[in-house]
Motif scaffolding. Structure first.
Motif, mmCIF file in Angstrom:
data_model
loop_
_atom_site.group_PDB
_atom_site.id
_atom_site.type_symbol
_atom_site.label_atom_id
_atom_site.label_comp_id
_atom_site.label_asym_id
_atom_site.label_seq_id
_atom_site.Cartn_x
_atom_site.Cartn_y
_atom_site.Cartn_z
ATOM 1 N N UNK A 51 0.796 -1.391 -0.187
ATOM 2 C CA UNK A 51 0.039 0.375 -0.270
ATOM 3 C C UNK A 51 1.000 1.173 -0.221
ATOM 4 N N UNK A 52 1.587 1.649 0.371
ATOM 5 C CA UNK A 52 2.964 2.553 1.253
ATOM 6 C C UNK A 52 3.380 2.919 -0.700
ATOM 7 N N UNK A 53 3.687 1.539 -1.044
ATOM 8 C CA UNK A 53 4.036 1.478 -2.709
ATOM 9 C C UNK A 53 3.311 1.944 -3.513
ATOM 10 N N UNK A 54 1.931 1.545 -3.611
ATOM 11 C CA UNK A 54 1.455 2.362 -4.487
ATOM 12 C C UNK A 54 0.817 4.062 -4.459
ATOM 13 N N UNK A 55 1.236 4.258 -2.967
ATOM 14 C CA UNK A 55 0.960 5.223 -2.712
ATOM 15 C C UNK A 55 2.109 6.278 -3.290
ATOM 16 N N UNK A 56 3.326 5.950 -2.609
ATOM 17 C CA UNK A 56 4.514 6.606 -3.144
ATOM 18 C C UNK A 56 4.948 6.791 -5.003
ATOM 19 N N UNK A 57 4.309 6.043 -5.455
ATOM 20 C CA UNK A 57 3.975 5.238 -7.002
ATOM 21 C C UNK A 57 3.278 6.487 -7.329
ATOM 22 N N UNK A 58 1.909 6.833 -7.335
ATOM 23 C CA UNK A 58 0.840 7.431 -7.168
ATOM 24 C C UNK A 58 1.445 8.662 -7.061
ATOM 25 N N UNK A 59 2.029 8.786 -6.190
ATOM 26 C CA UNK A 59 2.236 10.619 -6.076
ATOM 27 C C UNK A 59 3.312 11.157 -7.615
ATOM 28 N N UNK A 60 4.260 10.480 -7.614
ATOM 29 C CA UNK A 60 5.394 10.589 -8.996
ATOM 30 C C UNK A 60 4.604 10.673 -10.243
ATOM 31 N N UNK A 61 3.853 8.895 -10.200
ATOM 32 C CA UNK A 61 3.439 9.251 -11.366
ATOM 33 C C UNK A 61 2.166 10.786 -11.599
ATOM 34 N N UNK A 62 1.646 11.359 -10.668
ATOM 35 C CA UNK A 62 1.153 12.651 -10.973
ATOM 36 C C UNK A 62 1.954 13.553 -10.884
ATOM 37 N N UNK A 63 3.056 14.026 -9.959
ATOM 38 C CA UNK A 63 4.218 14.773 -10.293
ATOM 39 C C UNK A 63 4.625 15.048 -11.473
ATOM 40 N N UNK A 64 4.887 13.901 -12.473
ATOM 41 C CA UNK A 64 5.789 13.354 -13.314
ATOM 42 C C UNK A 64 4.541 13.863 -14.446
ATOM 43 N N UNK A 65 3.567 14.205 -14.269
ATOM 44 C CA UNK A 65 1.947 14.044 -15.108
ATOM 45 C C UNK A 65 2.184 15.713 -15.827
ATOM 46 N N UNK A 66 2.464 15.963 -14.724
ATOM 47 C CA UNK A 66 1.771 17.633 -14.210
ATOM 48 C C UNK A 66 1.075 18.524 -13.816
ATOM 49 N N UNK A 67 0.213 17.112 -12.812
ATOM 50 C CA UNK A 67 -0.531 17.480 -11.812
ATOM 51 C C UNK A 67 -0.677 17.726 -10.628
ATOM 52 N N UNK A 68 -1.552 18.801 -10.115
ATOM 53 C CA UNK A 68 -1.563 18.109 -8.485
ATOM 54 C C UNK A 68 -0.824 17.166 -7.783
ATOM 55 N N UNK A 69 -0.223 17.164 -7.042
ATOM 56 C CA UNK A 69 0.102 16.032 -6.021
ATOM 57 C C UNK A 69 0.674 16.335 -5.250
ATOM 58 N N UNK A 70 1.134 17.064 -4.108
ATOM 59 C CA UNK A 70 1.191 17.312 -2.959
ATOM 60 C C UNK A 70 0.538 16.830 -1.958
ATOM 61 N N UNK A 71 -0.927 16.749 -2.311
ATOM 62 C CA UNK A 71 -1.535 15.835 -1.281
ATOM 63 C C UNK A 71 -1.061 14.324 -1.452
ATOM 64 N N UNK A 72 -0.783 13.831 -2.170
ATOM 65 C CA UNK A 72 -0.686 12.482 -2.109
ATOM 66 C C UNK A 72 0.377 12.415 -2.404
#
Length: 86
Positions: A51-72
């Protein structure tokens, strides 16, 4: 995201170091990893790490896509550090 990834690495490293020991250590003639109570504990640890890995990957994916990622990123950092602490 970086702190979350570091904490994830700590948790995964602890799990990787622990798993072989569970099947080397014997109690009452049986490896402690064979006991149901221990199986529940390492299954829960594996779920928490995944679960922790998925949270980290999701935040990184959002950052790389130029989306907001601060909450994630904050969620990943919090949860991964809680998992690493256990």
């Amino acid at each position: 995201i970086g702190i979350g990834a570091q904490m994830l690495g700590i948790a995964q490293g602890a799990m990787d170091a622990t798993m072989p020991y569970l099947f080397e250590r014997k109690q009452f003639g049986t490896a402690i990893g064979e006991f149901q109570g221990m199986q529940h504990q390492y299954a829960q640890a594996a779920v928490d790490i995944a679960a922790a890995r998925l949270l980290v990957y999701n935040a990184a994916r959002r950052k790389e896509a130029g989306m907001t990622f601060v909450k994630e990123a904050a969620m990943a950092k919090l949860y991964a550090s809680q998992v690493a602490e256990r």
